[in-house]
Write an enzyme that holds these catalytic residues in place. Structure first.
Site, PDB file in Angstrom:
ATOM      1  N   THR A   1      -5.163 -19.331 -20.530  1.00 21.53           N
ATOM      2  CA  THR A   1      -3.788 -20.128 -20.553  1.00 21.53           C
ATOM      3  C   THR A   1      -3.354 -21.030 -22.293  1.00 21.53           C
ATOM      4  O   THR A   1      -4.058 -20.400 -23.051  1.00 21.53           O
ATOM      5  CB  THR A   1      -5.148 -22.148 -20.489  1.00 21.53           C
ATOM      6  OG1 THR A   1      -4.186 -22.894 -21.016  1.00 21.53           O
ATOM      7  CG2 THR A   1      -5.813 -22.296 -21.299  1.00 21.53           C
TER       8      THR A   1
ATOM      9  N   TYR B   1     -10.870 -27.874 -23.270  1.00 22.19           N
ATOM     10  CA  TYR B   1     -10.738 -26.949 -22.018  1.00 22.19           C
ATOM     11  C   TYR B   1     -10.364 -25.078 -22.434  1.00 22.19           C
ATOM     12  O   TYR B   1     -10.905 -24.704 -22.417  1.00 22.19           O
ATOM     13  CB  TYR B   1      -9.713 -27.772 -21.048  1.00 22.19           C
ATOM     14  CG  TYR B   1      -9.014 -26.597 -20.380  1.00 22.19           C
ATOM     15  CD1 TYR B   1      -9.543 -26.175 -18.687  1.00 22.19           C
ATOM     16  CD2 TYR B   1      -7.665 -26.311 -20.642  1.00 22.19           C
ATOM     17  CE1 TYR B   1      -9.251 -25.218 -18.138  1.00 22.19           C
ATOM     18  CE2 TYR B   1      -7.004 -25.144 -19.862  1.00 22.19           C
ATOM     19  CZ  TYR B   1      -7.576 -25.059 -18.580  1.00 22.19           C
ATOM     20  OH  TYR B   1      -7.133 -24.352 -17.624  1.00 22.19           O
TER      21      TYR B   1
END
Ligand code: UDP
Length: 335
Positions: A121, A145
């Site tokens: 990501t 995350y």
């Protein structure tokens, strides 16, 4: 011509995973899915694809799947993806994203599965100082995350140096849209992503769309993002798999975006154009942790893979998201 080897997709019942399964199956790759169905949906997996319900932490299950399916490559999507939740429950993220990825990589090494694609990501960059962001920009995740994903990238890099495995980490920018034939799409209940929210509002599932901040250093003051159509992203995985097979000594880490950004207001204007409606926009405060602008530099993926995005047009992305939202209403028996 590359031999199409059997592929195991983890998280294949999820949003991006299910589109990768469709892309692989459409291109004639033998594909199987493992998913624990914590957030995925069976309807998202095409008929005929073997599905194993279970956890990627379960080494015995993985060994059985690898043997039954003759798995030669893994595309790893399974994980948790809600940034605010990662802040309130970091250990869940280090478990689901880092610890379980470690178990999966270990099982791959033990069984001799030689190719691995990892769903990473742009959140690994944190708040980039410059935009567009190149792959070698500093990685300073600002939430658990992003850190949980970055740690997996490091595990893969170290593992690829020590064992006969090559990998590709794809750093996604803002994934949106849906399968053009409406076979799958973003189905999460309570989603927080802009395009999903906007099409829900257009279909009357929400009263309005909040615009989170109008004082960013962007042309119209609202946040700018690089929205990439999920089907183009899925294609990038299939092409990355080909690249790993063609050059087993080479690993890759690449941004996945179109290299151009749209503001929140531009996205909402696109939804208005596609629907012929006028969304109710309400200015709200900035959402904590949001960067002003996050746009990919995508020169590396374009130079490395024969990737030709097919759905980069913003109205197309919105149109497909809208069609899926309607289809989802039918599947769920709404209205
Ligand atoms: N955003 C917004 N209203 C919403 C959801 C998002 O204004 O209801 C903005 C958000 O502040 C950001 C952009 O839209 O500038 C994209 O946010 P999203 O949650 O879709 O993805 P993120 O970039 O946070 O991963």
């Amino acid at each position: 011509m590359i031999e199409k080897v059997p592929v195991l997709v983890t998280g294949g019942a999820g949003y991006i995973g299910s589109h990768a399964v469709l892309a692989l199956a459409d291109a004639g790759w033998p594909v199987a899915v493992i998913d624990n169905f914590s957030t995925g949906f069976r309807f998202a997996i095409p008929a005929g694809v073997p599905v194993y319900e279970g956890d990627i932490e379960d080494g015995a299950l993985l060994a059985r799947i690898f043997a039954e399916q003759c798995t030669r490559a893994i595309i790893h999507f399974a994980g948790s993806i809600v940034v605010p939740e990662s802040v309130s429950d970091p250990l869940k993220y280090y478990h689901n994203n880092t610890v379980k990825s470690r178990a999966l990589i270990a099982a791959a090494v033990t069984a001799g599965v030689p190719h691995f694609i990892f769903s990473s990501t742009a959140v690994t960059y944190g708040e980039p100082e410059t935009s567009p962001v190149t792959e070698d920009s500093p990685k300073r995740p600002i939430n658990p995350y992003g850190m949980s994903k970055l740690m997996t990238e490091h595990m893969l890099a170290d593992t690829a140096r020590a064992h006969p495995l090559n990998y590709c980490a794809l750093r996604y920018f803002n994934v949106a849209g849906a399968d053009p034939a409406a076979r799958s799409g973003q189905s999460t209940v309570g989603a927080t992503h802009l395009i999903k929210i906007a099409v829900e509002a257009a279909l009357g599932k929400r009263s309005h769309v909040g615009v989170f901040g109008t004082d960013y250093e962007t042309p119209d003051g609202t946040g700018v993002r690089d929205y990439i159509h999920v089907a183009d992203l899925a294609d990038a995985h299939v092409l990355a798999l080909g690249a790993l097979l063609a050059e087993p000594q080479r690993s890759l880490t690449m941004n996945c975006g179109y290299g151009r950004g749209f503001s929140v207001l531009e996205v909402l204007d696109a939804v208005d154009r596609v629907t012929n409606l006028k969304l109710d926009r309400r200015i709200e405060p900035r959402r904590p942790g949001d960067a002003g602008s996050l746009v990919s530099d995508n020169r590396l993926i374009r130079a490395t893979l024969p990737w030709q995005p097919r759905f980069a047009d913003l109205d197309t992305i919105v149109g497909h998201a809208l069609a899926w939202e309607r289809r989802l209403g039918e599947i769920r028996g709404e209205g």
